[in-house]
Every structure is written in structure tokens, then in C-alpha cells.
Design a protein around this motif. Structure first.
Motif, mmCIF file in Angstrom:
data_model
loop_
_atom_site.group_PDB
_atom_site.id
_atom_site.type_symbol
_atom_site.label_atom_id
_atom_site.label_comp_id
_atom_site.label_asym_id
_atom_site.label_seq_id
_atom_site.Cartn_x
_atom_site.Cartn_y
_atom_site.Cartn_z
ATOM 1 N N GLY A 151 0.810 -1.216 0.000
ATOM 2 C CA GLY A 151 0.000 0.000 0.000
ATOM 3 C C GLY A 151 0.841 1.263 0.000
ATOM 4 N N LYS A 152 1.882 1.288 0.796
ATOM 5 C CA LYS A 152 2.756 2.455 0.851
ATOM 6 C C LYS A 152 3.503 2.646 -0.466
ATOM 7 C CE LYS A 152 3.443 2.516 5.874
ATOM 8 N NZ LYS A 152 4.404 2.326 6.997
ATOM 9 N N ALA A 153 3.951 1.552 -1.054
ATOM 10 C CA ALA A 153 4.658 1.642 -2.327
ATOM 11 C C ALA A 153 3.722 2.106 -3.434
ATOM 12 C CB ALA A 153 5.263 0.284 -2.681
ATOM 13 N N TYR A 154 2.492 1.618 -3.425
ATOM 14 C CA TYR A 154 1.527 2.011 -4.453
ATOM 15 C C TYR A 154 1.160 3.490 -4.306
ATOM 16 C CZ TYR A 154 0.939 -3.079 -5.016
ATOM 17 O OH TYR A 154 1.146 -4.422 -5.221
ATOM 18 N N ALA A 155 1.056 3.944 -3.059
ATOM 19 C CA ALA A 155 0.765 5.362 -2.825
ATOM 20 C C ALA A 155 1.876 6.241 -3.391
ATOM 21 C CB ALA A 155 0.593 5.624 -1.331
ATOM 22 N N ALA A 208 3.732 5.623 -5.803
ATOM 23 C CA ALA A 208 3.741 5.538 -7.268
ATOM 24 C C ALA A 208 2.608 6.316 -7.910
ATOM 25 C CB ALA A 208 3.668 4.077 -7.697
ATOM 26 N N GLY A 209 1.661 6.791 -7.092
ATOM 27 C CA GLY A 209 0.580 7.594 -7.637
ATOM 28 C C GLY A 209 -0.812 7.024 -7.491
ATOM 29 N N ALA A 210 -0.956 5.923 -6.747
ATOM 30 C CA ALA A 210 -2.287 5.380 -6.485
ATOM 31 C C ALA A 210 -3.064 6.320 -5.571
ATOM 32 C CB ALA A 210 -2.186 3.995 -5.859
ATOM 33 N N ASN A 211 -4.382 6.259 -5.676
ATOM 34 C CA ASN A 211 -5.255 7.120 -4.860
ATOM 35 C C ASN A 211 -5.997 6.371 -3.771
ATOM 36 O OD1 ASN A 211 -5.534 8.027 -7.985
ATOM 37 N ND2 ASN A 211 -5.233 9.798 -6.654
ATOM 38 N N GLY A 212 -6.094 5.057 -3.909
ATOM 39 C CA GLY A 212 -6.810 4.250 -2.934
ATOM 40 C C GLY A 212 -6.177 2.875 -2.848
ATOM 41 N N PHE A 213 -6.528 2.141 -1.793
ATOM 42 C CA PHE A 213 -5.968 0.807 -1.574
ATOM 43 C C PHE A 213 -7.104 -0.149 -1.275
ATOM 44 C CE2 PHE A 213 -3.364 -2.256 1.089
ATOM 45 C CZ PHE A 213 -2.609 -2.737 0.024
ATOM 46 N N LEU A 227 -1.849 3.414 6.572
ATOM 47 C CA LEU A 227 -1.673 3.885 5.205
ATOM 48 C C LEU A 227 -2.152 5.321 4.993
ATOM 49 C CD1 LEU A 227 -2.683 0.786 3.060
ATOM 50 C CD2 LEU A 227 -0.402 1.565 3.677
ATOM 51 N N PRO A 228 -1.503 6.037 4.081
ATOM 52 C CA PRO A 228 -1.959 7.384 3.731
ATOM 53 C C PRO A 228 -3.120 7.359 2.739
ATOM 54 C CG PRO A 228 -0.008 6.849 2.455
ATOM 55 C CD PRO A 228 -0.233 5.686 3.392
#
Length: 257
Positions: A176-180, A182-187, A205-206
Motif C-alpha cells: 500500500g505504501k509503495a503504491y501510494a 507511485a501515484g495510487a489514490n486508494g488501496f 496507510l496514507p
């Protein structure tokens, strides 16, 4: 609202403790019904969209058919629409981004984007999935669309033994942190239903966290208290409607025999 405004409005609906509720649809008709019921946004489910067209899940529905369905929904509905895009029909960053651009052209304002290897085994590495998310983010930004990338991890979905879910939480948080970043908006963590584990992920998570309703999951109010920002229903609505149709049809044929 134009598409860019819809995308921004959709993102704003994701509020920790006040989750947006997405009762998943599969075509223009169900979009109309859910809109009239009071929805603030719409979301498809990949299983439902595929099944409604006679296909199985797992990107078996042709991309052009999925895009056509998206166009049909957005042509008759003004609400923001998130499309369950599975693995974006490509394992490579450039291919995934190009396919997402086609979906944006069809009117989508958000996507679900999963990290399992569609049609294969296991999950993409964190590094591979980060590269794919980053490519999608850059493509959407070039279009001026704040596309809501709901980054899904299938860690829990692929583990049927619920007693083992606790051991997967740290890995999920890492993703989740890595995806955030990279530009993700939700998990999105489908199949996770244990309250303490849900809260741990929400706290760590943010990103806004998405929980899918299924048997054994906490109710909407309880999920809100845990810090969930998005609640979806997956294939449940489709399965319920098809069962009702089968029952009604069976009654008609039984009465006529």
C-alpha cells in the motif's frame, strides 16, 4: 460536470470514517437503477460485467467489449464511474497505460487495478506493480484527468484460510505504501473482513482503504468507525439479481407445466 470535474468529485467522496458506498453495476440499465436509488458515484465489478456478456472473470471479456460497456454507461449517466479494470489487459507498464487511456476516452473517472498476475500464478512483485501504477498515473495526468487509481492487492483474496490473514497484513501495508508513492489514490483489500486487521491497515496507510462486502464482513457503520473510506459490493448484486430471475422464471415454467 465534465470528465475532469467528475474525477475530482469522485476522489473527494473518499473520506476516512465517512465511506463512499459503491453498489456495483454491470451495464447502463443497472447504472440507472443504482443512480435513482441515491448513489453518489458508480462502479462496475469485473466479474459482473463479464458474466452479463457471457464471459468468465479474469480479462476473458474482450477489451473492446468492456470499453463499449463503459461508453454505454457514461453516455446515459452523469455520475463519476470507476471501472474494474483487473490488470489493465497488459503485464507491461506501457501497455497498461495505453489501455487505461482508451478507458479514459470512454468516460471512466476511476479504475480498480489489481496486483495479481491475471491468468497466471501469484502476484506481481512490488517493483513491477509500482512501475505499472506510475505509468498509468502519468498517462492520466497527461490527459488532465485526476483518475482515481484504486490499487488492489490480492494477498487476502488468494488466501482462503482466514486465520492466515493476520500474517499478511505487514506485506499488504508495504504494498500500500509503495503504491501510494507511485501515484495510487486508494488501496483495495478484497476478502479481508477481520475488524482489527482492517483498522490496522487504515491506520498505517496514507491512502483511502476500500473494503468489499461479503459474508462475515462488518456492517457499513462498523467499517466507517474502523476508518474505511470506500465500501463496494463486488459480484454480490449481480448474483442476487440472477438468482431472483432464475426463481421467477422457474415459477413461470412450473405454473405452465
Amino acid at each position: 460536470m465534465n470528465q475532469a470535474e467528475k474525477a475530482r468529485a469522485f476522489g473527494a467522496l473518499h473520506q476516512k470514517g465517512n465511506p463512499v458506498i459503491l453498489y456495483n453495476i454491470w451495464d447502463a440499465g443497472t447504472a440507472k437503477a443504482v443512480t435513482e436509488a441515491g448513489a453518489k458515484a458508480l462502479a462496475t465489478g469485473s466479474w459482473s460485467v463479464a458474466a452479463a456478456q457471457g464471459y468468465g472473470d479474469g480479462e476473458k471479456i474482450p477489451l473492446e467489449t468492456l470499453v463499449a460497456t463503459t461508453r454505454q454507461i457514461t453516455a446515459v449517466n452523469d455520475l463519476p464511474l470507476s471501472v474494474d479494470f483487473e490488470g489493465a489487459y497488459s503485464t507491461e507498464p506501457a501497455g497498461a497505460a495505453a489501455n487505461v487511456e482508451v478507458l479514459i476516452d470512454a468516460g471512466a473517472t476511476g479504475i480498480n487495478f489489481e496486483d495479481q498476475v491475471v491468468g497466471g500464478d501469484g502476484l506481481h512483485s512490488v517493483e513491477k506493480q509500482v512501475a505499472r501504477i506510475r505509468a498509468i498515473r502519468e498517462a492520466a495526468d497527461r490527459r488532465g484527468i485526476a483518475l482515481f487509481i484504486n490499487a488492489r492487492t490480492d494477498l487476502f483474496l488468494r488466501e482462503g484460510d482466514l486465520s492466515k490473514h493476520a500474517s499478511l497484513v505487514d506485506a499488504a501495508i508495504e504494498r500500500g505504501k509503495a503504491y501510494a508513492a507511485a501515484g495510487a489514490n486508494g488501496f483495495f483489500v478484497p476478502w479481508l473482513i477481520e475488524s482489527t486487521l482492517i483498522q490496522k491497515i487504515c491506520d498505517a496507510l496514507p491512502l483511502p482503504v476500500n473494503i468489499m462486502m461479503r459474508q462475515g464482513a462488518p456492517d457499513v457503520k462498523s467499517l466507517a468507525k474502523l476508518g474505511v473510506s470506500r465500501i463496494s459490493y463486488g459480484p454480490g448484486p449481480y448474483r442476487m439479481m440472477m438468482e431472483k430471475m432464475r426463481e421467477a422464471a422457474a415459477a413461470v415454467y412450473a405454473a405452465a407445466s
